[in-house]
Design a protein around this motif. Structure first.
Motif, PDB file in Angstrom:
ATOM      1  N   THR A 144       0.831  -1.211   0.000  1.00 26.68           N
ATOM      2  CA  THR A 144       0.000   0.000   0.000  1.00 26.68           C
ATOM      3  C   THR A 144       0.863   1.258   0.000  1.00 26.68           C
ATOM      4  OG1 THR A 144      -1.740  -1.181   1.193  1.00 26.68           O
ATOM      5  CG2 THR A 144      -1.824   1.219   1.234  1.00 26.68           C
ATOM      6  N   LYS A 145       1.905   1.279   0.815  1.00 29.66           N
ATOM      7  CA  LYS A 145       2.800   2.446   0.862  1.00 29.66           C
ATOM      8  C   LYS A 145       3.507   2.648  -0.475  1.00 29.66           C
ATOM      9  CE  LYS A 145       3.674   2.117   5.826  1.00 29.66           C
ATOM     10  NZ  LYS A 145       4.671   1.843   6.892  1.00 29.66           N
ATOM     11  N   ILE A 146       3.952   1.537  -1.086  1.00 31.27           N
ATOM     12  CA  ILE A 146       4.642   1.631  -2.376  1.00 31.27           C
ATOM     13  C   ILE A 146       3.687   2.138  -3.454  1.00 31.27           C
ATOM     14  CG2 ILE A 146       5.793   0.290  -4.176  1.00 31.27           C
ATOM     15  CD1 ILE A 146       6.797  -1.572  -1.889  1.00 31.27           C
ATOM     16  N   ALA A 147       2.430   1.680  -3.411  1.00 34.82           N
ATOM     17  CA  ALA A 147       1.440   2.122  -4.393  1.00 34.82           C
ATOM     18  C   ALA A 147       1.183   3.617  -4.276  1.00 34.82           C
ATOM     19  CB  ALA A 147       0.139   1.335  -4.199  1.00 34.82           C
ATOM     20  N   LYS A 148       1.028   4.106  -3.056  1.00 33.38           N
ATOM     21  CA  LYS A 148       0.785   5.536  -2.860  1.00 33.38           C
ATOM     22  C   LYS A 148       1.963   6.362  -3.366  1.00 33.38           C
ATOM     23  CE  LYS A 148      -2.336   5.023   1.095  1.00 33.38           C
ATOM     24  NZ  LYS A 148      -2.537   5.241   2.549  1.00 33.38           N
ATOM     25  N   LYS A 149       3.168   5.860  -3.157  1.00 34.17           N
ATOM     26  CA  LYS A 149       4.360   6.590  -3.591  1.00 34.17           C
ATOM     27  C   LYS A 149       4.448   6.669  -5.113  1.00 34.17           C
ATOM     28  CE  LYS A 149       8.352   4.623  -3.070  1.00 34.17           C
ATOM     29  NZ  LYS A 149       9.580   4.049  -2.450  1.00 34.17           N
ATOM     30  N   ASN A 150       3.879   5.681  -5.804  1.00 31.99           N
ATOM     31  CA  ASN A 150       3.976   5.622  -7.264  1.00 31.99           C
ATOM     32  C   ASN A 150       2.666   5.994  -7.976  1.00 31.99           C
ATOM     33  OD1 ASN A 150       6.769   4.366  -8.027  1.00 31.99           O
ATOM     34  ND2 ASN A 150       6.060   3.165  -6.289  1.00 31.99           N
ATOM     35  N   ASN A 151       1.728   6.605  -7.235  1.00 30.09           N
ATOM     36  CA  ASN A 151       0.457   7.064  -7.832  1.00 30.09           C
ATOM     37  C   ASN A 151      -0.351   5.912  -8.436  1.00 30.09           C
ATOM     38  OD1 ASN A 151       1.072   9.857  -7.297  1.00 30.09           O
ATOM     39  ND2 ASN A 151       2.467   9.789  -9.059  1.00 30.09           N
ATOM     40  N   ILE A 152      -0.361   4.786  -7.737  1.00 29.46           N
ATOM     41  CA  ILE A 152      -1.093   3.608  -8.193  1.00 29.46           C
ATOM     42  C   ILE A 152      -2.399   3.502  -7.404  1.00 29.46           C
ATOM     43  CG2 ILE A 152      -1.043   1.093  -8.422  1.00 29.46           C
ATOM     44  CD1 ILE A 152       0.921   2.570 -10.251  1.00 29.46           C
ATOM     45  N   THR A 153      -3.482   3.180  -8.089  1.00 30.12           N
ATOM     46  CA  THR A 153      -4.756   2.908  -7.428  1.00 30.12           C
ATOM     47  C   THR A 153      -5.070   1.427  -7.559  1.00 30.12           C
ATOM     48  OG1 THR A 153      -6.010   3.382  -9.449  1.00 30.12           O
ATOM     49  CG2 THR A 153      -5.625   5.218  -7.935  1.00 30.12           C
ATOM     50  N   GLY A 154      -5.943   0.935  -6.655  1.00 29.22           N
ATOM     51  CA  GLY A 154      -6.309  -0.471  -6.724  1.00 29.22           C
ATOM     52  C   GLY A 154      -6.453  -1.067  -5.346  1.00 29.22           C
ATOM     53  N   ILE A 155      -6.279  -2.393  -5.270  1.00 31.37           N
ATOM     54  CA  ILE A 155      -6.447  -3.097  -4.000  1.00 31.37           C
ATOM     55  C   ILE A 155      -5.371  -4.160  -3.849  1.00 31.37           C
ATOM     56  CG2 ILE A 155      -8.955  -2.739  -3.901  1.00 31.37           C
ATOM     57  CD1 ILE A 155      -9.252  -5.663  -4.880  1.00 31.37           C
TER      58      ILE A 155
ATOM     59  N   GLN B  13      -7.887  -4.653   0.969  1.00 36.10           N
ATOM     60  CA  GLN B  13      -9.201  -5.292   1.087  1.00 36.10           C
ATOM     61  C   GLN B  13      -9.073  -6.385   2.150  1.00 36.10           C
ATOM     62  OE1 GLN B  13     -11.291  -7.936  -2.023  1.00 36.10           O
ATOM     63  NE2 GLN B  13     -12.132  -5.885  -2.408  1.00 36.10           N
ATOM     64  N   ARG B  14      -9.646  -6.089   3.299  1.00 32.28           N
ATOM     65  CA  ARG B  14      -9.433  -6.956   4.444  1.00 32.28           C
ATOM     66  C   ARG B  14     -10.471  -8.064   4.501  1.00 32.28           C
ATOM     67  NH1 ARG B  14      -5.483  -4.650   7.252  1.00 32.28           N
ATOM     68  NH2 ARG B  14      -5.174  -2.391   7.098  1.00 32.28           N
ATOM     69  N   GLY B  15     -10.120  -9.118   5.262  1.00 36.05           N
ATOM     70  CA  GLY B  15     -11.023 -10.238   5.461  1.00 36.05           C
ATOM     71  C   GLY B  15     -11.879 -10.008   6.694  1.00 36.05           C
ATOM     72  N   SER B  16     -12.277 -11.092   7.332  1.00 37.83           N
ATOM     73  CA  SER B  16     -13.108 -10.993   8.532  1.00 37.83           C
ATOM     74  C   SER B  16     -12.294 -10.399   9.671  1.00 37.83           C
ATOM     75  CB  SER B  16     -13.614 -12.382   8.926  1.00 37.83           C
ATOM     76  OG  SER B  16     -12.519 -13.196   9.335  1.00 37.83           O
ATOM     77  N   PRO B  17     -12.980  -9.808  10.678  1.00 43.19           N
ATOM     78  CA  PRO B  17     -12.253  -9.233  11.821  1.00 43.19           C
ATOM     79  C   PRO B  17     -11.333 -10.238  12.503  1.00 43.19           C
ATOM     80  CG  PRO B  17     -14.524  -8.492  11.836  1.00 43.19           C
ATOM     81  CD  PRO B  17     -14.432  -9.530  10.752  1.00 43.19           C
ATOM     82  N   ASP B  18     -11.798 -11.471  12.675  1.00 38.87           N
ATOM     83  CA  ASP B  18     -10.944 -12.474  13.325  1.00 38.87           C
ATOM     84  C   ASP B  18      -9.706 -12.768  12.480  1.00 38.87           C
ATOM     85  OD1 ASP B  18     -12.683 -12.652  15.416  1.00 38.87           O
ATOM     86  OD2 ASP B  18     -13.744 -14.421  14.647  1.00 38.87           O
ATOM     87  N   GLU B  19      -9.925 -12.863  11.171  1.00 44.35           N
ATOM     88  CA  GLU B  19      -8.789 -13.131  10.276  1.00 44.35           C
ATOM     89  C   GLU B  19      -7.781 -11.990  10.308  1.00 44.35           C
ATOM     90  OE1 GLU B  19      -7.913 -13.805   5.501  1.00 44.35           O
ATOM     91  OE2 GLU B  19      -9.975 -13.779   6.260  1.00 44.35           O
ATOM     92  N   GLU B  20      -8.287 -10.758  10.271  1.00 46.04           N
ATOM     93  CA  GLU B  20      -7.396  -9.600  10.286  1.00 46.04           C
ATOM     94  C   GLU B  20      -6.672  -9.474  11.617  1.00 46.04           C
ATOM     95  OE1 GLU B  20      -6.480  -7.523   7.862  1.00 46.04           O
ATOM     96  OE2 GLU B  20      -7.615  -8.826   6.521  1.00 46.04           O
ATOM     97  N   LEU B  21      -7.382  -9.778  12.724  1.00 50.15           N
ATOM     98  CA  LEU B  21      -6.737  -9.726  14.033  1.00 50.15           C
ATOM     99  C   LEU B  21      -5.615 -10.747  14.113  1.00 50.15           C
ATOM    100  CD1 LEU B  21      -6.595  -8.642  16.902  1.00 50.15           C
ATOM    101  CD2 LEU B  21      -8.341 -10.340  17.556  1.00 50.15           C
ATOM    102  N   GLY B  22      -5.900 -11.951  13.615  1.00 47.90           N
ATOM    103  CA  GLY B  22      -4.850 -12.978  13.596  1.00 47.90           C
ATOM    104  C   GLY B  22      -3.667 -12.555  12.755  1.00 47.90           C
ATOM    105  N   GLU B  23      -3.955 -11.913  11.604  1.00 45.30           N
ATOM    106  CA  GLU B  23      -2.875 -11.425  10.734  1.00 45.30           C
ATOM    107  C   GLU B  23      -2.019 -10.410  11.461  1.00 45.30           C
ATOM    108  OE1 GLU B  23      -1.394 -10.144   6.554  1.00 45.30           O
ATOM    109  OE2 GLU B  23      -2.819 -11.732   7.003  1.00 45.30           O
ATOM    110  N   ARG B  24      -2.690  -9.471  12.157  1.00 51.15           N
ATOM    111  CA  ARG B  24      -1.947  -8.430  12.873  1.00 51.15           C
ATOM    112  C   ARG B  24      -1.097  -9.033  13.983  1.00 51.15           C
ATOM    113  NH1 ARG B  24      -1.417  -4.182   9.682  1.00 51.15           N
ATOM    114  NH2 ARG B  24      -3.405  -3.662   8.703  1.00 51.15           N
ATOM    115  N   LEU B  25      -1.689  -9.966  14.720  1.00 53.00           N
ATOM    116  CA  LEU B  25      -0.945 -10.587  15.816  1.00 53.00           C
ATOM    117  C   LEU B  25       0.255 -11.373  15.281  1.00 53.00           C
ATOM    118  CD1 LEU B  25      -3.859 -11.834  18.108  1.00 53.00           C
ATOM    119  CD2 LEU B  25      -2.252  -9.982  18.578  1.00 53.00           C
ATOM    120  N   ASP B  26       0.026 -12.121  14.199  1.00 57.47           N
ATOM    121  CA  ASP B  26       1.135 -12.887  13.620  1.00 57.47           C
ATOM    122  C   ASP B  26       2.248 -11.957  13.132  1.00 57.47           C
ATOM    123  OD1 ASP B  26      -0.121 -15.238  14.132  1.00 57.47           O
ATOM    124  OD2 ASP B  26      -0.922 -15.519  12.108  1.00 57.47           O
TER     125      ASP B  26
END
Length: 221
Positions: free
Chosen positions: A22-33, A89-102
């Motif tokens: 996401t940071k790289i996309a913003k730096k290069n004027n890229i849109t999308g997901i 584009q995030r998944g379910s809250p539990d999935e995202e929480l697990g991703e963040r914790l990992d």
């Protein structure tokens, strides 16, 4: 404007890869997901001009612990212009929480590993510093020894100079004696010459007197 569909494979889920993309996309004027795929891959849909997309693709091939992109599969798509920004584009809250914790655990492990490595490097540096200090001490000891030898040499030089001074004094004394002897000899020669002259004059006078007596006696003409 162009659109490309990307599948990134490798260590890309639960390591914060989507945030970097996401940071790289913003730096290069890229849109999308960007979103996680079922399994272990990450899907990226990117829109922008050709040059920005090429720059974007080259920068998302991250291979820096804990992220390791093994391969990227790119397919061209049809530009739609449906995104104003680039977003996760995030998944379910539990999935995202697990991703963040990992991801947090991975980074903590990385920080701990780096800290341990820093400590090891610090210990190695201290050992090298100790070795350098030991070498400096050895060098200082050698310098002290050299200074002692120099002092000894200077003492010997002083002794030699003293002996030279004594020899010069003796030479001066001998020269003085020689001068005195020469002067005495010269005086003796002068006295002897004067004495011889006086005796010669006396002899001449006596001879003259004898000649006069003999002439008067008619014994000499």
């Amino acid at each position: 404007m162009n659109r490309i569909n990307i599948i990134a494979s490798g260590e890309v889920q639960r390591v914060g890869y989507r945030d970097f993309v996401t940071k790289i996309a913003k730096k290069n004027n890229i849109t999308g997901i960007v979103r996680n795929c079922p399994g272990y891959d990450v899907e990226i849909i990117a829109e922008g001009n050709e040059q920005d997309l090429e720059q974007f693709v080259s920068q998302i091939k991250i291979q820096k612990d804990p992220i390791f992109v093994e391969s990227i599969k790119i397919e061209p798509g049809t530009y739609e212009g449906k995104w104003k920004y680039f977003e996760i584009q995030r998944g379910s809250p539990d999935e995202e929480l697990g991703e963040r914790l990992d991801a947090a655990i991975v980074y903590l492990v990385r920080i701990d590993s780096n800290s341990r490595r820093s400590v090891e490097i610090g210990e190695l540096m201290l050992e090298k510093q100790d070795q350098m200090l030991d070498k400096q001490d050895q060098m200082l000891d050698k310098q002290d020894q050299m200074l002692d030898k120099q002092d000894q040499m200077l003492d010997k030089q002083d002794q030699m100079l003293d002996k030279q001074d004594q020899m010069l004094d003796k030479q001066d004394y001998q020269i003085s004696l020689q001068k005195g002897t020469i002067q005495e000899i010269q005086e003796m020669r002068s006295d002897l010459k004067d004495s011889l002259q006086v005796r010669y004059q006396n002899i001449e006078q006596q001879l003259h007197e004898i000649q006069t007596i003999l002439k008067n006696a008619g014994m000499m003409s």
